[in-house]
Design an enzyme around this catalytic site. Sequence first.
Site, PDB file in Angstrom:
ATOM      1  N   THR A 155       0.828  -1.215   0.000  1.00  0.00           N
ATOM      2  CA  THR A 155       0.000   0.000   0.000  1.00  0.00           C
ATOM      3  C   THR A 155       0.862   1.264   0.000  1.00  0.00           C
ATOM      4  O   THR A 155       1.905   1.315   0.648  1.00  0.00           O
ATOM      5  CB  THR A 155      -0.885  -0.009   1.263  1.00  0.00           C
ATOM      6  OG1 THR A 155      -1.601  -1.232   1.276  1.00  0.00           O
ATOM      7  CG2 THR A 155      -1.849   1.161   1.283  1.00  0.00           C
ATOM      8  N   GLU A 192      -6.445  -5.939   3.635  1.00  0.00           N
ATOM      9  CA  GLU A 192      -6.645  -7.022   2.651  1.00  0.00           C
ATOM     10  C   GLU A 192      -7.786  -6.728   1.699  1.00  0.00           C
ATOM     11  O   GLU A 192      -8.511  -7.637   1.278  1.00  0.00           O
ATOM     12  CB  GLU A 192      -6.885  -8.361   3.342  1.00  0.00           C
ATOM     13  CG  GLU A 192      -5.669  -9.123   3.733  1.00  0.00           C
ATOM     14  CD  GLU A 192      -4.446  -8.876   2.912  1.00  0.00           C
ATOM     15  OE1 GLU A 192      -4.547  -8.812   1.667  1.00  0.00           O
ATOM     16  OE2 GLU A 192      -3.377  -8.734   3.497  1.00  0.00           O
ATOM     17  N   ALA A 195     -25.935  -8.275  -3.423  1.00  0.00           N
ATOM     18  CA  ALA A 195     -25.998  -9.614  -4.024  1.00  0.00           C
ATOM     19  C   ALA A 195     -24.830 -10.460  -3.515  1.00  0.00           C
ATOM     20  O   ALA A 195     -24.985 -11.636  -3.165  1.00  0.00           O
ATOM     21  CB  ALA A 195     -25.957  -9.491  -5.544  1.00  0.00           C
TER      22      ALA A 195
END
Length: 669
Positions: free
Chosen positions: A150, A432, A530
């Site tokens: 990162t 993550e 969903a």
Amino acid sequence: MPLNHLIRDGDNPDITEERQKATFSTEELAIEIYGEPLAQRRREISAEVLKRPELLDDCPHVFLDRTTKVENSMKKTVAVMEKGSEICDFTSREELGHLVCEVFGDDGFPLSIHFVMFLPAIQGQADDEQAEQWIPRAMRLEFIGTYAQTELGHGTNLRALETTATYDKRTQEFILHTPTVSAYKWWPGNLGKTANYVIANAQLYIDGKSHGPHNFLVQIRDENTHQPMPGITVGDIGPKFGLNTNDNGFLRFDHVRIPRRNMLMRHSKVSADGVYSPPVHPKLSYGAMIFVRATMIRMLAHVVLKAATIAIRYSCVRRQGEIKTGNGEVKILEYQTQQHRLFTALARGFAYRLVGDEVKNLYEKIAEEVKHGNVEQLADLHALLSGMKSIVSYDSGKAIEQCRMACGGHGYSHASGIPEMYAVEIAGCTYEGENMVMLQQQARYLVKGIHRLAHGEELSTMLQYLANTSNNKFRIGESGVDLENALILALEYIARSTIERVTARLDSLQNKGLSAENAWNENAVELTRASRTHTRLWIARCFRDRVHRIENHAIRSALTDILELFLTYEVVDMSQYLYQGGYANSDQVAQVKDAMYKLLEKIRPNAVSYVDAYEVSDTELRSVLGRRDGNVYDNLLKWAKSNPLNRTEVLPAVEKHLMPMMLAAKSKL
Ligand SMILES: CCCCCCCCCCCCCCCCCCCCCC(=O)SCCNC(=O)CCNC(=O)[C@H](O)C(C)(C)COP(=O)(O)OP(=O)(O)OC[C@H]1O[C@@H](n2cnc3c(N)ncnc32)[C@H](O)[C@@H]1OP(=O)(O)O
Ligand SMILES: Cc1cc2nc3c(=O)[nH]c(=O)nc-3n(C[C@H](O)[C@H](O)[C@H](O)COP(=O)(O)OP(=O)(O)OC[C@H]3O[C@@H](n4cnc5c(N)ncnc54)[C@H](O)[C@@H]3O)c2cc1C
């Protein structure tokens, strides 16, 4: 022999009474969870830790400032590494993991990223020769590593990382460089002050051409002096919401040269003369993330079960209010609202813990295939883990927060241990892969599933329920359909109908001329929904299969109650989806609720025994409220008195600032 093996003299009678009610053997449930001989080994390790003061905290670590916390954790790390092999088998990840939990709690093992990301990245992405060169030294802890991916400007969008690794054919070296402030590496755990090597993720350039992000092993601190290497700027990023014993860090490379063979070359390669060979799958350099996503499920479940242990035990020794006037104050666990908060947290904890084992096994199987070049199942695994890490981190966070609130005012105190647990666990929603982003990764896979179905193509096992269009009516209470089956079918319907609906919307917007990207963004919230419904179904099915495989009848029956509570809770929580398409009516949903409330009653007598069977020692729990012996009030008082603010009757700061103000006010009279 009592069924709950934790009954001891001197315990609070209110908690002993709970243990006497157990209907299953807590020892047998512990064996079901951990397996044999690990269940016994964990107890032996916990007992050994208690005998070694060098492994224990001198005072509750929440009383310490950050620098002292970091120093303590480093001191204990050395003790673990020097003496730990006398206590546990260092080659067993489970045993070592347990020792680490006992000694460090949630917050501060300085080698966590070394073991959880640095080593797995080398194991999965280095070629054999590189692995032989680096793994033994890393295992012996000749140096400490971390995973630096990162950057200040980008964490999610890895394709936009700015750090460059430019190949210099002349010297056969890569030049690692941080071109801008936003390209500083930012966040890697244990980078700030601990690590001397990093796996750095950087854009590979050869002859001016970019080949995307790749992983490079870079030394950042001298192995003997620990001073930063030439061209390296490194430090700690400062205090955070939680995990403050961890030195998350920043890092800048100023034209740092590393040998060609420091690029991890199992999958992608650069030859001495600068020829690039791509990997068999473009995302293989993301392997360390896949590993953590698979591993973190059990870690997060562990935190929920710890919070549930604390809140359930405390709720049996805390008395407040009467249910029937004149009958005396009741244990707060008698209140249905308390049971609903805590037993559903318990159920999620057990579900995620046991499903976490299955995820870990699946990961290990697929990772082995990938190592040998077979990437067929990688897309399935990536989709599953993207959903799992998101659902488990978020729903566990909600459960832990309910446990904290269920402890009333004392839950807000660090004496409960829960605030720190929450702060540590909730980070899992971000690290993550930020949850919204990861849910959308999974949604891509689900939408593709519906399209494949429409084209008559085969679906992976995970998606086969999408083809079951005959499941269009809630079958609760029908003869021949048991509660579990009816609930699983309801969850299937919820997932299928949600995925179908959002896919239809996406397709229709695109048919009207909207670009695929814009259509996607206009449906992003529904797509994440969903994805949630699909993952919750997957967890439910996997949990059910796990419980059905239990051979010990009493244990299977005890976990069936937990399973059914989990299923009823999930269905009630998502019941709004059942009304869409007329799958269920409100009477049927009320039936599920009734079943859920009955299960709360059924679980109540065993509540303490369930958490006892999870067997988290007092050393690890670090909670006054959750003490195994239930002796909470005396120890809360001791805890408060040991607080550094109480070392002097009159604080120097009071003498210096407030007293002169008050005296001056009096003198004005
Ligand atoms: C010896 C014993 C030892 C004992 C040990 C003792 C134990 C000690 C225990 C101690 C306790 C320790 C506790 C501390 C724990 C704290 C740990 C905290 C660690 C935290 C570390 C971090 O936080 S570290 C940074 C993580 N940072 C991300 O997580 C970035 C997210 N961002 C992305 O991950 C990508 O940016 C993102 C979004 C995918 C887009 O990537 P992109 O743009 O490249 O790709 P596209 O989206 O275009 O996707 C194009 C197609 O690739 C497919 N695809 C994408 N990824 C794929 C993949 N991985 N595998 C397969 N396929 C993949 C996708 O599904 C598409 O497929 P299709 O085309 O078929 O649809
Ligand atoms: C405790 C902790 C430990 C960490 N350890 C490490 C480590 O060891 N090594 C390491 O390299 N990194 C580490 N990280 C960094 C971590 O992996 C990133 O913070 C994480 O991947 C999120 O990226 P970001 O910070 O860039 O968030 P951003 O991407 O900036 O997210 C901000 C918001 O934007 C939204 N967003 C961003 N992109 C999209 C999109 N495409 N679609 C929809 N919404 C979007 C997100 O959903 C979120 O709401 C750690 C972070 C934490 C908190």
